[in-house]
Design a protein around this motif. Structure first.
Motif, PDB file in Angstrom:
ATOM      1  N   LEU A 157     -23.842  35.823  34.034  1.00 45.71           N
ATOM      2  CA  LEU A 157     -23.622  37.261  34.200  1.00 45.71           C
ATOM      3  C   LEU A 157     -22.170  37.562  34.542  1.00 45.71           C
ATOM      4  CD1 LEU A 157     -25.150  39.969  34.289  1.00 45.71           C
ATOM      5  CD2 LEU A 157     -25.238  39.707  36.763  1.00 45.71           C
ATOM      6  N   HIS A 160     -19.818  37.034  31.556  1.00 48.59           N
ATOM      7  CA  HIS A 160     -19.871  38.101  30.564  1.00 48.59           C
ATOM      8  C   HIS A 160     -19.122  39.324  31.068  1.00 48.59           C
ATOM      9  CE1 HIS A 160     -23.420  36.077  28.543  1.00 48.59           C
ATOM     10  NE2 HIS A 160     -22.524  36.249  27.602  1.00 48.59           N
ATOM     11  N   GLN A 161     -19.314  39.625  32.339  1.00 48.95           N
ATOM     12  CA  GLN A 161     -18.655  40.793  32.903  1.00 48.95           C
ATOM     13  C   GLN A 161     -17.143  40.640  32.954  1.00 48.95           C
ATOM     14  OE1 GLN A 161     -20.348  43.371  35.084  1.00 48.95           O
ATOM     15  NE2 GLN A 161     -22.414  42.559  35.212  1.00 48.95           N
ATOM     16  N   ARG A 163     -15.328  39.221  30.894  1.00 48.86           N
ATOM     17  CA  ARG A 163     -14.741  39.368  29.556  1.00 48.86           C
ATOM     18  C   ARG A 163     -14.223  40.784  29.315  1.00 48.86           C
ATOM     19  NH1 ARG A 163     -18.670  36.173  25.343  1.00 48.86           N
ATOM     20  NH2 ARG A 163     -17.222  34.455  25.011  1.00 48.86           N
ATOM     21  N   THR A 164     -14.893  41.768  29.871  1.00 52.23           N
ATOM     22  CA  THR A 164     -14.534  43.159  29.565  1.00 52.23           C
ATOM     23  C   THR A 164     -13.127  43.538  30.007  1.00 52.23           C
ATOM     24  OG1 THR A 164     -16.857  43.758  29.590  1.00 52.23           O
ATOM     25  CG2 THR A 164     -15.272  45.563  29.753  1.00 52.23           C
ATOM     26  N   THR A 167     -10.588  41.720  27.995  1.00 54.70           N
ATOM     27  CA  THR A 167     -10.491  42.232  26.623  1.00 54.70           C
ATOM     28  C   THR A 167      -9.585  43.463  26.623  1.00 54.70           C
ATOM     29  OG1 THR A 167     -12.714  41.441  26.149  1.00 54.70           O
ATOM     30  CG2 THR A 167     -11.788  43.025  24.601  1.00 54.70           C
ATOM     31  N   GLY A 168      -9.688  44.281  27.660  1.00 57.13           N
ATOM     32  CA  GLY A 168      -8.832  45.458  27.784  1.00 57.13           C
ATOM     33  C   GLY A 168      -7.368  45.041  27.829  1.00 57.13           C
ATOM     34  N   LYS A 170      -6.085  42.358  26.699  1.00 59.99           N
ATOM     35  CA  LYS A 170      -5.744  41.831  25.365  1.00 59.99           C
ATOM     36  C   LYS A 170      -5.347  42.960  24.424  1.00 59.99           C
ATOM     37  CE  LYS A 170      -7.803  39.187  21.557  1.00 59.99           C
ATOM     38  NZ  LYS A 170      -7.684  37.720  21.517  1.00 59.99           N
ATOM     39  N   LEU A 203      -9.690  34.185  28.968  1.00 59.38           N
ATOM     40  CA  LEU A 203     -10.807  34.380  28.044  1.00 59.38           C
ATOM     41  C   LEU A 203     -11.394  33.041  27.590  1.00 59.38           C
ATOM     42  CD1 LEU A 203      -9.469  37.392  25.969  1.00 59.38           C
ATOM     43  CD2 LEU A 203     -11.506  37.377  27.402  1.00 59.38           C
ATOM     44  N   LYS A 214     -24.982  28.026  28.700  1.00 61.64           N
ATOM     45  CA  LYS A 214     -25.999  28.038  27.658  1.00 61.64           C
ATOM     46  C   LYS A 214     -26.687  26.682  27.552  1.00 61.64           C
ATOM     47  CE  LYS A 214     -26.382  30.070  23.076  1.00 61.64           C
ATOM     48  NZ  LYS A 214     -25.719  30.332  21.814  1.00 61.64           N
TER      49      LYS A 214
ATOM     50  N   ASP B  13     -17.354  50.922  28.073  1.00 62.15           N
ATOM     51  CA  ASP B  13     -16.280  50.664  29.023  1.00 62.15           C
ATOM     52  C   ASP B  13     -15.129  51.629  28.757  1.00 62.15           C
ATOM     53  OD1 ASP B  13     -13.525  48.838  29.511  1.00 62.15           O
ATOM     54  OD2 ASP B  13     -15.017  48.757  31.107  1.00 62.15           O
ATOM     55  N   THR B  15     -11.940  51.778  29.682  1.00 66.83           N
ATOM     56  CA  THR B  15     -10.656  51.193  29.288  1.00 66.83           C
ATOM     57  C   THR B  15     -10.676  50.727  27.836  1.00 66.83           C
ATOM     58  OG1 THR B  15     -10.369  50.431  31.546  1.00 66.83           O
ATOM     59  CG2 THR B  15      -8.924  49.455  29.896  1.00 66.83           C
ATOM     60  N   LEU B  16     -11.724  50.028  27.465  1.00 62.52           N
ATOM     61  CA  LEU B  16     -11.800  49.522  26.105  1.00 62.52           C
ATOM     62  C   LEU B  16     -11.944  50.644  25.107  1.00 62.52           C
ATOM     63  CD1 LEU B  16     -13.934  46.259  26.251  1.00 62.52           C
ATOM     64  CD2 LEU B  16     -11.502  46.536  25.839  1.00 62.52           C
ATOM     65  N   ALA B  19      -8.637  52.080  24.666  1.00 66.60           N
ATOM     66  CA  ALA B  19      -7.741  51.149  23.975  1.00 66.60           C
ATOM     67  C   ALA B  19      -8.004  51.185  22.475  1.00 66.60           C
ATOM     68  CB  ALA B  19      -7.933  49.735  24.514  1.00 66.60           C
ATOM     69  N   ASN B  86     -19.539  41.552  23.817  1.00 65.18           N
ATOM     70  CA  ASN B  86     -18.962  40.399  24.496  1.00 65.18           C
ATOM     71  C   ASN B  86     -20.052  39.411  24.890  1.00 65.18           C
ATOM     72  OD1 ASN B  86     -16.179  40.243  24.483  1.00 65.18           O
ATOM     73  ND2 ASN B  86     -15.937  41.698  26.160  1.00 65.18           N
ATOM     74  N   TYR B  87     -21.255  39.735  24.436  1.00 64.63           N
ATOM     75  CA  TYR B  87     -22.373  38.829  24.705  1.00 64.63           C
ATOM     76  C   TYR B  87     -22.703  38.195  23.374  1.00 64.63           C
ATOM     77  CZ  TYR B  87     -23.230  41.199  29.109  1.00 64.63           C
ATOM     78  OH  TYR B  87     -23.118  41.694  30.373  1.00 64.63           O
ATOM     79  N   LYS B 107     -15.724  40.937  20.931  1.00 65.74           N
ATOM     80  CA  LYS B 107     -14.591  41.738  21.396  1.00 65.74           C
ATOM     81  C   LYS B 107     -13.464  40.889  21.970  1.00 65.74           C
ATOM     82  CE  LYS B 107     -17.356  44.678  23.670  1.00 65.74           C
ATOM     83  NZ  LYS B 107     -17.750  45.792  24.560  1.00 65.74           N
ATOM     84  N   ALA B 108     -13.820  39.897  22.757  1.00 64.71           N
ATOM     85  CA  ALA B 108     -12.806  39.069  23.414  1.00 64.71           C
ATOM     86  C   ALA B 108     -11.943  38.306  22.422  1.00 64.71           C
ATOM     87  CB  ALA B 108     -13.493  38.097  24.360  1.00 64.71           C
ATOM     88  N   PRO B 112      -5.595  43.751  18.530  1.00 63.14           N
ATOM     89  CA  PRO B 112      -5.412  45.025  17.812  1.00 63.14           C
ATOM     90  C   PRO B 112      -5.160  44.780  16.319  1.00 63.14           C
ATOM     91  CG  PRO B 112      -4.179  45.059  19.847  1.00 63.14           C
ATOM     92  CD  PRO B 112      -4.732  43.693  19.724  1.00 63.14           C
TER      93      PRO B 112
END
Lengths: 391, 123
Positions: A157, A160-161, A163-164, A167-168, A170, A203, A214, B13, B15-16, B19, B86-87, B107-108, B112
């Motif tokens: 969990l 996964h969290q 990553r968000t 990702t922003g 990135k 990441l 997994k 999200d 921010t995303l 973006a 992202n899952y 996503k990760a 861009p």
């Protein structure tokens, strides 16, 4: 009454009244007929207070299941052969309780030899009802299993969290680096590039955590097929050529003339070989030689990666395959791994029914050897001891 | 002749979401956004997108929920749907493909530049 008779009587009385259940049977009797029984045993024999004297030992408790008989006899045989006591722990015994309901009990049965001139003449069988202890142990075990599962779910969990927001980062750094927000000076580009790479690193770590989570959750399914391992290895080696060239390291691949087919999941085993070959390079100084060999042993394919790198101390070898364990050496800081690669690699090899072994000399180099089954029928590699390391 | 794409970004999200909107607007695309599946249905009804970037895990109504209810307009049937997440749950992805998604992006892993390339490929 003589002195001897007195003490004889005392022991008889002692035996009869002991709180633990005991019976004695003659070893020379093919049926192992019970010749003595104490009160505690008679009470434990439950349901009907049948007197078991004269019955074969396997009928000491009413309604003895077949499995129980087999284990008891096996234990008795051991005692006769060795002259030493033997215990059968946690013997499951289902019995009808007072109200007719089936009750499961667990018994600890110990056989003590009674010897005459070093020959086992009789055996004293001691039975302890360990149901309560067994249940407690089970509860404790279940508690640890549950805790471990919770921990794994948490890692999944959280990963996964995580990553968000990464990702922003990135996206925003990417936008500036790609010139989407105007021109960027060389210095700005260099600085932002470092930030971007660091974020990519984050990441990657998250992806590795999830990969391991997994596999720990048993959610990885192998997609096994007949694969040409020589081709797979050549492919991986070719991919890594550039990295090796940059470090001025030489990568040599040799194989015996053999049919290089193995029954493996090509995608996953590719990653395992990539990991091992990459490690060999990362943990070797520049200009070193790394050799990859493909051979066979009995019905298994053997892939070995030999490096002349930093090596691993004997005491650390076992830790190599543990999660998050990174062994410190003069290159480890620079390499900056997560300590998960080998754990995952070993898990995958294990899933294949294979074995992964390491031999190493600190300061000289290491050899990682992977044994893989050639075909479907062999699900476990026989003849090669299961340990991950050789002492 | 294909006209310029109208893009809908569905991402919970903040921010995303912002973006992705920024990236696409800098590249001069018309972009609309929504923060969950339910909102996305309303926005899609209003603006008739030709490309939809759809996040899977969202509150109120998730990506699969959106796909189950979404009906492209009669005169604009050719909507390209890219599912992102992202899952990486194979079951979710398979279900999304069944419901009309044609691509899956982690996503990760998408920078861009890569995002813009996807739009170009689908236009």
């Amino acid at each position: 009454m003589t002195q001897k008779n007195n003490s004889s009587l005392h022991f008889e009385e002692l035996f009869r009244s002991l709180g633990t259940a005991y019976i004695v049977f003659d070893v020379n009797d093919p049926e192992f007929t019970i010749i003595e029984e104490n009160q505690a045993h008679a009470e434990m024999a439950m349901a009907n207070r049948k007197n078991v004297l004269g019955k074969p030992v396997v009928e000491a408790l009413s309604n003895t299941p077949e499995a129980y008989r087999v284990e008891i006899l096996e234990s008795i045989r051991k005692v006769i052969a060795t002259g030493k006591p033997d215990m059968v722990p946690n013997l499951r015994y289902d019995v009808r309780g007072k109200k007719g309901a089936l009750v499961t009990k667990f018994l600890e049965v110990t056989h003590y030899p009674i010897c005459e001139k070093n020959v086992v003449e009789a055996i004293c069988q001691q039975t302890n009802d360990v149901t309560h202890r067994y249940k407690l142990e089970n509860q404790r075990m279940q508690h640890y299993i549950d805790l471990n599962k919770t921990k794994d779910e948490f890692i999944s969990l959280a990963s996964h969290q995580l990553r968000t927001p990464a990702t922003g980062v990135k996206q925003y750094l990417g936008m500036v680096l790609e010139g989407m927000a105007g021109d960027v000076t060389e210095t700005q580009q260099a600085l932002l590039q470092k930030a971007y790479e660091s974020n990519e690193r984050q990441l990657t770590i998250v992806s590795e955590l999830l990969k391991v989570a997994k596999i720990d959750a048993g959610k990885v399914r192998l997609n096994q097929k007949r694969v040409n391992v020589a081709e797979l290895l050549s492919d991986v080696i070719k991919e890594q050529e550039h990295t090796y060239a940059m470090r001025k390291q030489k990568l040599q691949f040799t194989m015996l003339p053999l049919k290089p087919m193995a029954f493996i999941d090509p995608d996953k085993m590719r990653m395992v070989f990539e990991n091992l070959i990459d490690n060999a390079s990362k943990y070797s100084d520049p200009s070193k030689l790394i050799r990859v060999t493909l051979t066979e042993k009995d019905n298994t394919i053997v892939v070995a990666i030999h490096d002349n790198g930093v090596g691993v101390a004997r005491g650390d070898i076992a830790k190599l395959f543990e999660k998050f364990n990174r062994i410190h050496n003069h290159l480890s800081n620079y390499v900056g791994g997560t300590g998960l690669g080998l754990y995952w690699a070993k898990s995958i090899v294990d899933l294949h029914g294979g074995v992964i072994k390491v031999t190493s000399v600190l300061g000289k180099g290491s050899t990682f050897t992977v044994y893989l089954p050639r075909n479907k029928k062999i699900s476990k590699i026989a003849g090669i001891t299961g340990g991950t390391y050789e002492k | 002749m294909k006209s310029k794409p109208i893009i809908l970004v569905v991402e919970d999200d903040l921010t995303l979401n912002e973006a992705y909107k920024t990236i696409l607007e800098i590249a001069h695309y018309e972009v609309h956004t929504a923060y969950n599946g339910e909102e996305a249905l309303r926005v899609a009804e209003l603006y008739v997108p030709t490309i939809i970037f759809l996040d899977l895990r969202m509150p109120v109504m998730d990506g699969i929920g959106f796909l189950e209810k979404y009906q492209p307009k009669q005169d604009h049937p050719d909507v390209r749907i890219v599912v992102f997440s992202n899952y990486d749950m194979q079951a979710e992805v398979d279900r999304a493909y069944e419901l009309g998604a044609e691509r899956y992006v982690l996503k990760a892993m998408a920078s861009p530049k890569e995002l813009l390339k996807i739009v170009k490929d689908l236009s």
